[in-house]
Scaffold this motif. Structure first.
Motif, PDB file in Angstrom:
ATOM      1  N   GLY A  47       0.808  -1.222   0.000  1.00 46.39           N
ATOM      2  CA  GLY A  47       0.000   0.000   0.000  1.00 46.39           C
ATOM      3  C   GLY A  47       0.839   1.269   0.000  1.00 46.39           C
ATOM      4  O   GLY A  47       0.306   2.369   0.087  1.00 46.39           O
ATOM      5  N   ARG A  48       2.156   1.144  -0.098  1.00 50.90           N
ATOM      6  CA  ARG A  48       3.039   2.330  -0.039  1.00 50.90           C
ATOM      7  C   ARG A  48       3.214   3.025  -1.385  1.00 50.90           C
ATOM      8  O   ARG A  48       3.712   4.149  -1.420  1.00 50.90           O
ATOM      9  N   TYR A  49       2.837   2.342  -2.470  1.00 49.17           N
ATOM     10  CA  TYR A  49       3.211   2.851  -3.795  1.00 49.17           C
ATOM     11  C   TYR A  49       2.003   3.025  -4.715  1.00 49.17           C
ATOM     12  O   TYR A  49       1.000   2.325  -4.587  1.00 49.17           O
ATOM     13  N   ASP A  50       2.174   3.923  -5.677  1.00 51.86           N
ATOM     14  CA  ASP A  50       1.166   4.095  -6.731  1.00 51.86           C
ATOM     15  C   ASP A  50       1.434   3.140  -7.884  1.00 51.86           C
ATOM     16  O   ASP A  50       0.541   2.894  -8.699  1.00 51.86           O
ATOM     17  N   ALA A  51       2.662   2.655  -7.964  1.00 56.05           N
ATOM     18  CA  ALA A  51       3.013   1.668  -8.993  1.00 56.05           C
ATOM     19  C   ALA A  51       4.312   0.990  -8.588  1.00 56.05           C
ATOM     20  O   ALA A  51       5.101   1.540  -7.811  1.00 56.05           O
ATOM     21  N   VAL A  52       4.498  -0.208  -9.108  1.00 56.39           N
ATOM     22  CA  VAL A  52       5.727  -0.969  -8.875  1.00 56.39           C
ATOM     23  C   VAL A  52       6.357  -1.261 -10.237  1.00 56.39           C
ATOM     24  O   VAL A  52       5.654  -1.567 -11.206  1.00 56.39           O
ATOM     25  N   LEU A  53       7.687  -1.127 -10.292  1.00 54.49           N
ATOM     26  CA  LEU A  53       8.420  -1.410 -11.530  1.00 54.49           C
ATOM     27  C   LEU A  53       9.318  -2.617 -11.310  1.00 54.49           C
ATOM     28  O   LEU A  53       9.960  -2.732 -10.255  1.00 54.49           O
ATOM     29  N   ALA A  54       9.406  -3.464 -12.297  1.00 50.43           N
ATOM     30  CA  ALA A  54      10.312  -4.616 -12.252  1.00 50.43           C
ATOM     31  C   ALA A  54      11.422  -4.410 -13.275  1.00 50.43           C
ATOM     32  O   ALA A  54      11.141  -4.248 -14.464  1.00 50.43           O
ATOM     33  N   LEU A  55      12.660  -4.374 -12.790  1.00 52.26           N
ATOM     34  CA  LEU A  55      13.794  -4.153 -13.687  1.00 52.26           C
ATOM     35  C   LEU A  55      14.779  -5.314 -13.587  1.00 52.26           C
ATOM     36  O   LEU A  55      15.227  -5.663 -12.486  1.00 52.26           O
ATOM     37  N   GLY A  56      15.108  -5.884 -14.713  1.00 57.84           N
ATOM     38  CA  GLY A  56      16.075  -6.980 -14.716  1.00 57.84           C
ATOM     39  C   GLY A  56      16.574  -7.229 -16.130  1.00 57.84           C
ATOM     40  O   GLY A  56      16.006  -6.731 -17.110  1.00 57.84           O
ATOM     41  N   VAL A  57      17.645  -7.988 -16.206  1.00 59.62           N
ATOM     42  CA  VAL A  57      18.223  -8.316 -17.515  1.00 59.62           C
ATOM     43  C   VAL A  57      18.507  -9.817 -17.557  1.00 59.62           C
ATOM     44  O   VAL A  57      19.280 -10.334 -16.740  1.00 59.62           O
ATOM     45  N   VAL A  58      17.847 -10.484 -18.476  1.00 61.48           N
ATOM     46  CA  VAL A  58      18.071 -11.921 -18.660  1.00 61.48           C
ATOM     47  C   VAL A  58      18.702 -12.115 -20.042  1.00 61.48           C
ATOM     48  O   VAL A  58      18.130 -11.710 -21.060  1.00 61.48           O
ATOM     49  N   ILE A  59      19.882 -12.699 -20.031  1.00 66.88           N
ATOM     50  CA  ILE A  59      20.598 -12.909 -21.295  1.00 66.88           C
ATOM     51  C   ILE A  59      20.655 -14.398 -21.597  1.00 66.88           C
ATOM     52  O   ILE A  59      21.083 -15.199 -20.746  1.00 66.88           O
ATOM     53  N   GLN A  60      20.219 -14.729 -22.776  1.00 68.38           N
ATOM     54  CA  GLN A  60      20.171 -16.136 -23.208  1.00 68.38           C
ATOM     55  C   GLN A  60      21.567 -16.759 -23.186  1.00 68.38           C
ATOM     56  O   GLN A  60      22.527 -16.155 -23.670  1.00 68.38           O
ATOM     57  N   GLY A  61      21.667 -17.939 -22.602  1.00 63.79           N
ATOM     58  CA  GLY A  61      22.939 -18.668 -22.623  1.00 63.79           C
ATOM     59  C   GLY A  61      22.812 -19.876 -23.546  1.00 63.79           C
ATOM     60  O   GLY A  61      21.981 -19.888 -24.459  1.00 63.79           O
ATOM     61  N   GLY A  62      23.601 -20.897 -23.251  1.00 66.79           N
ATOM     62  CA  GLY A  62      23.592 -22.079 -24.106  1.00 66.79           C
ATOM     63  C   GLY A  62      22.508 -23.080 -23.760  1.00 66.79           C
ATOM     64  O   GLY A  62      22.379 -24.117 -24.427  1.00 66.79           O
ATOM     65  N   THR A  63      21.725 -22.797 -22.721  1.00 68.82           N
ATOM     66  CA  THR A  63      20.656 -23.706 -22.298  1.00 68.82           C
ATOM     67  C   THR A  63      19.330 -22.941 -22.293  1.00 68.82           C
ATOM     68  O   THR A  63      19.338 -21.708 -22.399  1.00 68.82           O
ATOM     69  N   PRO A  64      18.190 -23.656 -22.123  1.00 68.33           N
ATOM     70  CA  PRO A  64      16.885 -22.952 -22.146  1.00 68.33           C
ATOM     71  C   PRO A  64      16.570 -22.160 -20.870  1.00 68.33           C
ATOM     72  O   PRO A  64      15.490 -21.578 -20.751  1.00 68.33           O
ATOM     73  N   HIS A  65      17.521 -22.124 -19.923  1.00 71.94           N
ATOM     74  CA  HIS A  65      17.372 -21.472 -18.624  1.00 71.94           C
ATOM     75  C   HIS A  65      16.661 -20.107 -18.712  1.00 71.94           C
ATOM     76  O   HIS A  65      15.667 -19.862 -18.027  1.00 71.94           O
ATOM     77  N   ALA A  66      17.168 -19.248 -19.599  1.00 69.15           N
ATOM     78  CA  ALA A  66      16.651 -17.873 -19.673  1.00 69.15           C
ATOM     79  C   ALA A  66      15.172 -17.848 -20.060  1.00 69.15           C
ATOM     80  O   ALA A  66      14.389 -17.081 -19.497  1.00 69.15           O
ATOM     81  N   GLY A  67      14.810 -18.722 -20.983  1.00 71.00           N
ATOM     82  CA  GLY A  67      13.413 -18.757 -21.427  1.00 71.00           C
ATOM     83  C   GLY A  67      12.471 -19.115 -20.293  1.00 71.00           C
ATOM     84  O   GLY A  67      11.385 -18.538 -20.175  1.00 71.00           O
ATOM     85  N   TYR A  68      12.878 -20.074 -19.457  1.00 72.90           N
ATOM     86  CA  TYR A  68      12.031 -20.461 -18.313  1.00 72.90           C
ATOM     87  C   TYR A  68      11.866 -19.284 -17.365  1.00 72.90           C
ATOM     88  O   TYR A  68      10.769 -19.007 -16.871  1.00 72.90           O
ATOM     89  N   ILE A  69      12.965 -18.595 -17.089  1.00 75.37           N
ATOM     90  CA  ILE A  69      12.897 -17.444 -16.173  1.00 75.37           C
ATOM     91  C   ILE A  69      11.981 -16.377 -16.774  1.00 75.37           C
ATOM     92  O   ILE A  69      11.078 -15.872 -16.109  1.00 75.37           O
ATOM     93  N   ASN A  70      12.204 -16.054 -18.041  1.00 76.85           N
ATOM     94  CA  ASN A  70      11.428 -14.971 -18.670  1.00 76.85           C
ATOM     95  C   ASN A  70       9.934 -15.226 -18.627  1.00 76.85           C
ATOM     96  O   ASN A  70       9.151 -14.332 -18.313  1.00 76.85           O
ATOM     97  N   SER A  71       9.536 -16.453 -18.967  1.00 72.41           N
ATOM     98  CA  SER A  71       8.088 -16.668 -19.022  1.00 72.41           C
ATOM     99  C   SER A  71       7.484 -16.647 -17.628  1.00 72.41           C
ATOM    100  O   SER A  71       6.394 -16.108 -17.427  1.00 72.41           O
ATOM    101  N   GLU A  72       8.187 -17.175 -16.621  1.00 71.06           N
ATOM    102  CA  GLU A  72       7.682 -17.121 -15.246  1.00 71.06           C
ATOM    103  C   GLU A  72       7.543 -15.681 -14.767  1.00 71.06           C
ATOM    104  O   GLU A  72       6.545 -15.308 -14.154  1.00 71.06           O
ATOM    105  N   VAL A  73       8.577 -14.888 -15.028  1.00 77.79           N
ATOM    106  CA  VAL A  73       8.574 -13.508 -14.522  1.00 77.79           C
ATOM    107  C   VAL A  73       7.452 -12.713 -15.183  1.00 77.79           C
ATOM    108  O   VAL A  73       6.670 -12.031 -14.509  1.00 77.79           O
ATOM    109  N   ALA A  74       7.319 -12.804 -16.494  1.00 73.62           N
ATOM    110  CA  ALA A  74       6.297 -12.028 -17.198  1.00 73.62           C
ATOM    111  C   ALA A  74       4.896 -12.407 -16.704  1.00 73.62           C
ATOM    112  O   ALA A  74       4.072 -11.547 -16.391  1.00 73.62           O
ATOM    113  N   LYS A  75       4.664 -13.713 -16.602  1.00 69.86           N
ATOM    114  CA  LYS A  75       3.344 -14.195 -16.172  1.00 69.86           C
ATOM    115  C   LYS A  75       3.071 -13.760 -14.730  1.00 69.86           C
ATOM    116  O   LYS A  75       1.993 -13.263 -14.413  1.00 69.86           O
TER     117      LYS A  75
END
Ligand code: INI
Length: 162
Positions: free
Chosen positions: A76-104
């Motif tokens: 209740g302290r804020y009028d909006a919340v921002l999410a800032l992060g950087v996910v860079i694709q590596g040699g495995t599907p790791h980044a894709g799993y993180i991205n879809s979880e975070v967005a959803k």
């Protein structure tokens, strides 16, 4: 083109005066995330906001952002919340799993808490794309997320309630 002949149009302004923001930053790829945070705070201040009305939480990485965004949104302290992060694709599907979880999860938190939560996540295939989105030729995703947060906070305050 937006039709402006309709009598009741709900559209948020991009005036940040008096608004309070919670920002969650993922420390992974901090080199870039710091640029996103700078861009977000700069956008808030340049739109009339005050840096004293911004609070920042750092978390280990993108995967931990939703938990913290939820707590901030529920506080209740804020009028909006921002999410800032950087996910860079590596040699495995790791980044894709993180991205879809975070967005959803961020969309879900926004709706559960009835509060704007904006998405300032860079999802890059490589370092060059991360550079481009952290303050160079493709802009600054932190500043974009701040502008969206300002507009949505103002929209939220004028939208009809149930
Ligand atoms: N976290 C990121 O924010 N960006 C990444 O690119 C990344 N990669 O590629 O691994 C990343 N991983 C860490 C993850 O978000 C969690 O912090 C970790 O798994 C602990 O839960």
């Amino acid at each position: 083109m937006i039709n402006r002949t309709v009598k009741n149009i709900f559209e948020g302004t991009i005036e940040a005066k008096g608004l309070k923001f919670g920002i969650v930053c993922g420390r992974f790829n901090e080199f870039f995330v710091s640029k996103l945070l700078d861009g977000a705070v700069d956008a808030i201040v340049r739109h009339g906001g005050n840096a004293d009305n911004v609070e920042v939480a750092w978390v280990p990485g993108a995967y931990e952002i939703p938990f913290t965004a939820k707590r901030m949104a529920a506080s209740g302290r804020y009028d909006a919340v921002l999410a800032l992060g950087v996910v860079i694709q590596g040699g495995t599907p790791h980044a894709g799993y993180i991205n879809s979880e975070v967005a959803k999860s961020l969309a879900q938190i926004s709706m559960e808490e009835n509060l704007p939560v904006t998405y300032g996540m860079v999802t890059a295939n490589n370092i060059e794309q991360a550079i481009e989105r952290s303050g160079t030729k493709a802009g600054n995703k932190g500043a974009d997320a701040a502008l969206a947060a300002i507009e949505m906070a103002n929209l939220s305050s004028i939208l009809p309630n149930k």
